[in-house]
Design a protein around this motif. Structure first.
Motif, short mmCIF file in Angstrom:
data_model
loop_
_atom_site.label_atom_id
_atom_site.label_comp_id
_atom_site.label_asym_id
_atom_site.label_seq_id
_atom_site.Cartn_x
_atom_site.Cartn_y
_atom_site.Cartn_z
N VAL A 22 17.54 30.16 5.73
CA VAL A 22 17.48 29.00 6.62
C VAL A 22 16.04 28.52 6.75
CG1 VAL A 22 17.82 28.23 8.99
CG2 VAL A 22 19.55 29.65 7.90
N GLN A 23 15.12 29.47 6.89
CA GLN A 23 13.71 29.11 7.07
C GLN A 23 13.17 28.41 5.82
OE1 GLN A 23 15.03 32.12 7.64
NE2 GLN A 23 14.85 32.29 9.87
N ASN A 24 13.52 28.91 4.65
CA ASN A 24 13.03 28.28 3.42
C ASN A 24 13.61 26.89 3.22
OD1 ASN A 24 11.48 30.48 2.85
ND2 ASN A 24 12.61 31.11 1.03
N ARG A 25 14.89 26.74 3.53
CA ARG A 25 15.49 25.41 3.38
C ARG A 25 14.82 24.40 4.30
NH1 ARG A 25 20.16 28.61 2.53
NH2 ARG A 25 20.80 28.50 4.72
N ALA A 26 14.42 24.85 5.50
CA ALA A 26 13.71 23.97 6.44
C ALA A 26 12.37 23.53 5.86
CB ALA A 26 13.51 24.66 7.77
N LYS A 27 11.69 24.43 5.15
CA LYS A 27 10.41 24.08 4.52
C LYS A 27 10.61 23.06 3.41
CE LYS A 27 8.01 28.46 5.40
NZ LYS A 27 7.35 29.63 4.75
N ASN A 28 11.70 23.17 2.70
CA ASN A 28 11.95 22.27 1.57
C ASN A 28 12.36 20.87 2.01
OD1 ASN A 28 11.28 24.13 -0.42
ND2 ASN A 28 13.35 24.98 -0.50
N ARG A 29 12.90 20.74 3.22
CA ARG A 29 13.22 19.40 3.76
C ARG A 29 11.94 18.83 4.35
NH1 ARG A 29 17.47 22.56 5.92
NH2 ARG A 29 16.49 22.48 7.97
N ARG A 30 11.34 17.89 3.66
CA ARG A 30 10.01 17.45 4.08
C ARG A 30 9.69 16.06 3.57
NH1 ARG A 30 9.95 20.14 -0.62
NH2 ARG A 30 8.35 19.66 -2.18
N ARG A 87 0.81 -1.22 0.00
CA ARG A 87 0.00 0.00 0.00
C ARG A 87 0.85 1.27 0.00
NH1 ARG A 87 -4.26 0.88 4.23
NH2 ARG A 87 -4.64 2.55 2.74
N MET A 88 2.16 1.12 -0.09
CA MET A 88 3.03 2.29 -0.01
C MET A 88 4.04 2.31 -1.16
SD MET A 88 3.77 2.41 4.12
CE MET A 88 4.25 0.66 4.23
N ASN A 89 4.06 3.39 -1.91
CA ASN A 89 5.11 3.64 -2.89
C ASN A 89 6.09 4.65 -2.31
OD1 ASN A 89 3.74 1.98 -4.61
ND2 ASN A 89 3.12 3.58 -6.05
N VAL A 90 7.36 4.36 -2.39
CA VAL A 90 8.38 5.24 -1.83
C VAL A 90 9.11 5.94 -2.95
CG1 VAL A 90 10.53 5.33 -0.51
CG2 VAL A 90 8.65 3.84 0.25
N ALA A 91 9.29 7.25 -2.80
CA ALA A 91 9.99 8.03 -3.83
C ALA A 91 10.88 9.07 -3.18
CB ALA A 91 8.98 8.72 -4.76
N GLY A 92 12.02 9.33 -3.81
CA GLY A 92 12.91 10.39 -3.37
C GLY A 92 13.10 11.40 -4.48
N TYR A 93 12.84 12.68 -4.19
CA TYR A 93 12.94 13.73 -5.20
C TYR A 93 14.12 14.68 -4.95
CZ TYR A 93 8.34 12.14 -6.69
OH TYR A 93 7.29 11.37 -7.15
N GLY A 94 14.85 14.42 -3.87
CA GLY A 94 16.00 15.27 -3.60
C GLY A 94 15.63 16.73 -3.53
N GLU A 95 16.39 17.57 -4.27
CA GLU A 95 16.18 19.01 -4.26
C GLU A 95 15.40 19.49 -5.49
OE1 GLU A 95 20.20 20.87 -5.97
OE2 GLU A 95 20.57 19.39 -4.38
N THR A 96 14.81 18.55 -6.25
CA THR A 96 14.21 18.91 -7.55
C THR A 96 12.84 19.57 -7.45
OG1 THR A 96 13.17 16.73 -7.82
CG2 THR A 96 15.44 17.00 -8.64
N LYS A 97 12.16 19.48 -6.30
CA LYS A 97 10.82 20.05 -6.18
C LYS A 97 10.71 20.94 -4.94
CE LYS A 97 8.33 16.38 -8.62
NZ LYS A 97 7.16 15.46 -8.59
N PRO A 98 11.44 22.04 -4.91
CA PRO A 98 11.37 22.93 -3.73
C PRO A 98 10.02 23.63 -3.64
CG PRO A 98 12.61 23.98 -5.49
CD PRO A 98 12.34 22.57 -5.95
N LEU A 99 9.56 23.83 -2.41
CA LEU A 99 8.34 24.60 -2.20
C LEU A 99 8.62 26.08 -2.36
CD1 LEU A 99 6.83 22.82 0.94
CD2 LEU A 99 6.02 22.65 -1.41
N VAL A 100 9.78 26.51 -1.90
CA VAL A 100 10.19 27.91 -1.91
C VAL A 100 11.66 27.97 -2.29
CG1 VAL A 100 8.48 28.72 -0.23
CG2 VAL A 100 10.62 27.73 0.58
N PRO A 101 12.17 29.12 -2.68
CA PRO A 101 13.60 29.24 -3.01
C PRO A 101 14.48 28.85 -1.82
CG PRO A 101 12.40 31.15 -3.81
CD PRO A 101 11.44 30.38 -2.94
N ASN A 102 15.59 28.19 -2.09
CA ASN A 102 16.50 27.75 -1.03
C ASN A 102 17.47 28.88 -0.63
OD1 ASN A 102 16.16 24.74 -0.38
ND2 ASN A 102 16.12 24.75 -2.62
N ASN A 103 16.92 30.06 -0.35
CA ASN A 103 17.79 31.22 -0.12
C ASN A 103 17.84 31.67 1.34
OD1 ASN A 103 15.18 32.15 0.00
ND2 ASN A 103 15.39 33.64 -1.66
#
Length: 345
Positions: A330-338, A312-328
């Motif tokens: 500390v706060q934004n990088r924390a959002k992108n690690r998810r 029932r579970m598919n596992v996927a890793g997208y690395g840094e390819t789908k950021p929610l916000v720019p990695n510019n």
């Protein structure tokens, strides 16, 4: 809230023979849940006010005058299912802080003339424990003696609660992102509480344990597809699945949310979910891709250990390819690690 304080005092004063009683709080007092309510108003877009409430509130006053009001935050009722879920998971974080507790120590001397006046306004100090923070507050309330064994306590005006005072600013930001609207950083709370004197010999114990009750508008049993999809989207926004730095080892602080996730997945039978790992852009892209997949696997293994079939579970890793916000920042990088969850079929 500390409203409870006066409450008891009032009861005792209205009780015939009260002044002669050894203990004015003899037998204790119990909140009438059906005749009581705790409501709050929030404001979005700067001018739209929304009134919400809590479906489950318990209150007791012990024989020594200790008053406790316990509010089950999981019972938050906005009249919209997924809005309730956002409030639980994103704002209140009920998987970590399931209840708010109001306490007060009552003084019957303040209400000595209530039997004559039948209705009196006083200022009540109280202690509020919410979201892991405890603060001392006070509020004017009207105490009305309804009968010798029944009393009502109601706030004179709403009590302002600032989100910053209770560590709720991050939750407010998550709500704003999820709903796409600006939310004023405070709520105004009103209480209307009715207490009855407990039958002699059955005084309720004062307790701050979580109250088990039906959750407002929460379906029992399995969720439908729409409810499942909405819940997975909201769970993906919590930011409460944490790992050791640069590693795929789950931090103990993640357990509460993962157990909540397990409950949701269990109630979405027949659906296959994707567990997707994401990183920020720090480090080499290839290394980030591998780390994101390892972290997603760690979550899947936790759920499998709890009883969710691997199928029932598919596992996927997208690395840094789908950021929610720019990695510019500390706060934004924390959002992108998810870790994100979605329905595959």
């Amino acid at each position: 809230m500390r409203i409870l304080s006066s409450l008891t005092a009032v009861f005792l004063i209205c009780w015939p023979g009260f002044l002669l009683a050894q203990s004015p709080f003899e037998n204790g007092w119990q909140l009438d849940q059906t005749a009581s309510n705790v409501t709050y108003m929030s404001i979005k877009k700067g001018h739209i006010a929304e009134a919400n409430s809590f479906a489950t509130v318990n209150g007791q006053i012990s024989e020594d005058g200790t008053a406790v009001l316990t509010i089950s935050l999981d019972s938050v009722d906005t009249k919209v299912d997924l809005r309730n879920v956002r409030m639980r998971f994103l704002f209140f974080e009920t998987f970590l802080h399931p209840q708010a507790v109001v306490t007060a120590q009552l003084d019957s001397a303040v209400l000595e003339d209530l039997t004559t006046l039948r209705r009196k306004e006083i200022t009540l100090p109280f202690s509020l424990s919410l979201h892991g923070v405890k603060a001392d507050l006070s509020a004017p309330v009207i105490i009305s003696l309804l009968s010798n064994d029944r009393i009502n306590v109601a706030t004179v005006k709403p009590i302002p609660i600032l989100t910053k005072d209770f560590g709720l600013e991050p939750g407010r930001a998550k709500l704003e992102e999820a709903a796409g609207v600006a939310i004023t950083p405070l709520a105004i709370v009103s209480l209307n509480l009715t207490f009855d004197r407990t039958t002699p010999g059955s005084a309720p114990p004062v307790t701050t344990t979580v109250v088990t009750a039906s959750t407002a508008l929460e379906a029992e049993g399995d969720f439908d597809r729409t409810a499942c999809v909405g819940r997975f989207e909201i769970l993906s926004r919590t930011g409460s699945i944490n790992f050791a730095p640069a590693a795929a080892k789950l931090e103990p602080s993640s357990t509460a949310l993962l157990d909540t996730l397990y409950d949701v997945v269990s109630r979405c039978p027949g659906l296959v979910i994707e567990i997707a790992g994401h990183t920020d852009s720090q480090g080499r892209a290839a290394w980030n891709m591998g780390l994101s997949e390892q972290r997603a696997h760690a979550v899947a293994e936790y759920l499998e250990h709890k009883g969710i079939p691997e199928s029932r579970m598919n596992v996927a890793g997208y690395g840094e390819t789908k950021p929610l916000v720019p990695n510019n920042t500390v706060q934004n990088r924390a959002k992108n690690r998810r870790i994100e969850f979605s329905v595959v079929n």
